[in-house]
Design an enzyme around this catalytic site. Sequence first.
Site, PDB file in Angstrom:
ATOM      1  N   LEU A 168      11.414  47.963  65.825  1.00  0.00           N
ATOM      2  CA  LEU A 168      12.324  47.012  65.208  1.00  0.00           C
ATOM      3  C   LEU A 168      13.401  47.818  64.498  1.00  0.00           C
ATOM      4  CD1 LEU A 168      10.069  44.274  63.519  1.00  0.00           C
ATOM      5  CD2 LEU A 168      11.251  44.159  65.712  1.00  0.00           C
ATOM      6  N   ASP A 169      14.629  47.308  64.507  1.00  0.00           N
ATOM      7  CA  ASP A 169      15.699  47.995  63.795  1.00  0.00           C
ATOM      8  C   ASP A 169      15.359  48.107  62.307  1.00  0.00           C
ATOM      9  OD1 ASP A 169      17.015  47.907  66.218  1.00  0.00           O
ATOM     10  OD2 ASP A 169      18.219  46.164  65.688  1.00  0.00           O
ATOM     11  N   LYS A 170      16.003  49.042  61.636  1.00  0.00           N
ATOM     12  CA  LYS A 170      15.741  49.273  60.215  1.00  0.00           C
ATOM     13  C   LYS A 170      15.934  48.003  59.382  1.00  0.00           C
ATOM     14  CE  LYS A 170      17.140  52.328  56.412  1.00  0.00           C
ATOM     15  NZ  LYS A 170      18.012  53.468  56.018  1.00  0.00           N
ATOM     16  N   HIS A 225      18.969  47.119  70.351  1.00  0.00           N
ATOM     17  CA  HIS A 225      19.754  46.137  69.600  1.00  0.00           C
ATOM     18  C   HIS A 225      20.075  44.904  70.455  1.00  0.00           C
ATOM     19  CE1 HIS A 225      21.491  49.258  66.498  1.00  0.00           C
ATOM     20  NE2 HIS A 225      20.190  49.034  66.358  1.00  0.00           N
TER      21      HIS A 225
END
Length: 240
Positions: free
Chosen positions: A102-104, A190
């Site tokens: 998962l993105d930050k 993303h």
Amino acid sequence: MRLDKFLAECNQGTRSEVKVLLKSKRVTVNGVTENSGKRQINEFSDVVCLDEKKLTYQSLVYYMLNKPKDVITATEDSVQKTVLDLIDKKDRIKGLFPVGRLDKDTTGLVLLTNDGALAHNLLAPKKHVEKVYEAKIEGIVTEAEVELFSKPIELKNGEVTKPSRLVVRKVDEDAGISEIEITISEGKYHQIKRMFASTGMHVLELKRLKMGSLELDDRLDPGKYRALTQTEIKELKIRD
């Protein structure tokens, strides 16, 4: 299994640290003090205690984490906090890793395990494991976008996504904000942000709710985790 390996796999320290525990006569096997790491034991039937507390051998572990913002989905990093940093030392079994990324700034469901076979089955593109997210979007999402997302979308760099399911939950036309739920079956970099960017919209918040059969426990606060139930593990493995 050697006793020193058993202790290390139960997260009681490195081999050298385990050696100290044994020399200190803090370890018993079936009620008898044992100071040799070479002692062969049955990890499932022998009773091994440290300071009179029974140790339970777990070859495979599965944790559900509610990832907060500003934490990266990695096993280690010299600067940033990782999802493994949120796991108590006693639960940080050797080989533990997050399944997928998962993105930050993305929150929600992360599965951590040391089961490489399960991870492969959940991440392999040909398996088409669905992931469900909720998001807050800067822009008014309409039925036109719902229809658009139901077909392959060409992103700005030329990549093409698989069809997804988009549901509009709420629209605030005055603020220009939409709340949506989206289901995808792949994990391009993303991806959801880029899908909305292709329509001129911006993702403000993104949270993963579900991965395959595994659904985020709404009782888990951000940064908290729990072990999966046997039913949850079994349902995840049905796809194997």
